[in-house]
Design an enzyme around this catalytic site. Structure first.
Site, mmCIF file in Angstrom:
data_model
loop_
_atom_site.group_PDB
_atom_site.id
_atom_site.type_symbol
_atom_site.label_atom_id
_atom_site.label_comp_id
_atom_site.label_asym_id
_atom_site.label_seq_id
_atom_site.Cartn_x
_atom_site.Cartn_y
_atom_site.Cartn_z
ATOM 1 N N SER A 17 -34.753 -20.344 -25.888
ATOM 2 C CA SER A 17 -34.821 -18.978 -25.351
ATOM 3 C C SER A 17 -34.031 -18.753 -24.067
ATOM 4 O O SER A 17 -33.432 -17.692 -23.890
ATOM 5 C CB SER A 17 -36.283 -18.590 -25.123
ATOM 6 N N ASP A 20 -43.551 -14.647 -16.503
ATOM 7 C CA ASP A 20 -44.158 -15.585 -17.457
ATOM 8 C C ASP A 20 -44.067 -17.035 -16.998
ATOM 9 O O ASP A 20 -44.680 -17.923 -17.593
ATOM 10 C CB ASP A 20 -43.550 -15.434 -18.849
ATOM 11 N N HIS A 51 -39.195 -18.304 -18.209
ATOM 12 C CA HIS A 51 -37.823 -17.854 -18.419
ATOM 13 C C HIS A 51 -37.142 -17.433 -17.120
ATOM 14 O O HIS A 51 -37.783 -16.903 -16.211
ATOM 15 C CB HIS A 51 -37.810 -16.689 -19.410
#
Length: 304
Positions: A34, A239, A242
């Site tokens: 990601s 979060d 990231h």
């Protein structure tokens, strides 16, 4: 197999532009999970409680005709954020390191003769085992890489950012280094570019508690033409997993700086030709010897 079917259906729905851009001359593969796909600017919406991209594109990620992207349908289009929108399409994508990397590299070629081609291949939430030779992800990367050079460009480097998923299990964490080395070795072999420059990102976060084992594997790799830049210390989204948009821009610059340190700067001298250098040198040496013998023979004739 389900992923590949969905990818095909997504690509079939993408409109084809009537005017194709000039093909790229320098191609870079973007793979991993990601943080390579890009989650900069992606947060949970307070209204829908679902991940939403804020749509903010910094100047270092702005579109230009000199930076192209290989779309899911294997056509070259002008690169725009999010780069992985039609590749990591099951997730919400945002800003990644690809565009700022390309913009920084373009500064080395101010004349506008270089066209950079980015090949997005990253898929969020994937482990190193899912990238091993023969897997769907590996074959997808390989097929897109092979398709990218059909128009005449050269693959210059693989940019790799992955490992967060391998922090959940102690065994996966400790085996990460050997699995990573095998992946790098296999992809170079299958692409027939044995000295392909590879720049990987040392993870700063993880989905589990075994981050240090993965980092040991990343920084302990002993392959030629592999460099590691560290994401540790870069700012994170709420979060905690990231990188933010400013961090992705900074990371793109770090990746470009690492690329510049490769011998002979591959953008100017493709490493894909390295295997042919000894053969070419031997050829010219043989020609030189033949000419020397011929000249000596002619000299003897003239003197007689």
């Amino acid at each position: 197999m389900l992923y590949l079917c969905l990818l095909f259906l997504t690509a079939a729905q993408i409109p084809v532009t009537s005017q194709q851009p000039s093909p790229p001359t320098a191609i870079f593969l973007l793979a991993g999970q990601s943080n390579m796909a890009g989650r900069g600017g992606v947060t949970n919406s307070t209204v829908t409680h679902r991940p939403t991209w804020d749509g903010v594109v910094p100047p270092q990620c702005s579109p230009t005709p000199s930076i192209l992207r290989l779309a899911a349908d294997l056509t070259w289009v002008e690169a725009r954020e999010p780069l992985h929108a039609d590749i990591d399409f099951l997730k919400t994508n945002g800003i990644g390191p690809g565009m700022p990397f390309a913009h920084t590299i373009l500064m080395d070629k101010p004349g506008g003769r270089t066209v950079i081609g980015l090949v997005p291949c990253a898929i969020g939430g994937t482990s190193i085992k899912e990238w091993q030779q023969g897997s769907n992800l590996y074959n997808h990367l390989l097929s897109r890489a092979e398709a990218s050079v059909l128009s005449g460009g050269k693959i210059k480097a693989l940019l790799w950012y992955q490992g967060e998923s391998d922090t959940e299990n102690a065994e996966d964490s400790e085996l990460y280094g050997s699995r990573l080395k095998k992946f790098f070795t296999d992809i170079r072999s299958d692409l027939k570019i044995p000295l392909l420059p590879i720049i990987q990102v040392g993870i700063a976060t993880g989905e589990g508690p075994y981050k240090e084992g993965v980092r040991r594997g990343q920084f302990g790799i002993d392959l030629v033409n592999v460099m590691t830049v560290d994401a540790m210390g870069l700012s994170l989204e709420p979060d905690g997993l990231h990188l933010t948009t400013p961090s992705q821009v900074q990371l793109g610059g770090l990746l470009a700086d690492a690329y510049r340190r490769f011998p002979s700067h591959p953008l100017a001298t493709p490493l894909t030709n390295a295997a042919h250098i000894p053969m070419i040198s031997t050829f010219f040496l043989s020609i030189s010897r033949i000419l020397t013998v011929v000249l000596l023979f002619l000299r003897l004739i003239l003197m007689s």
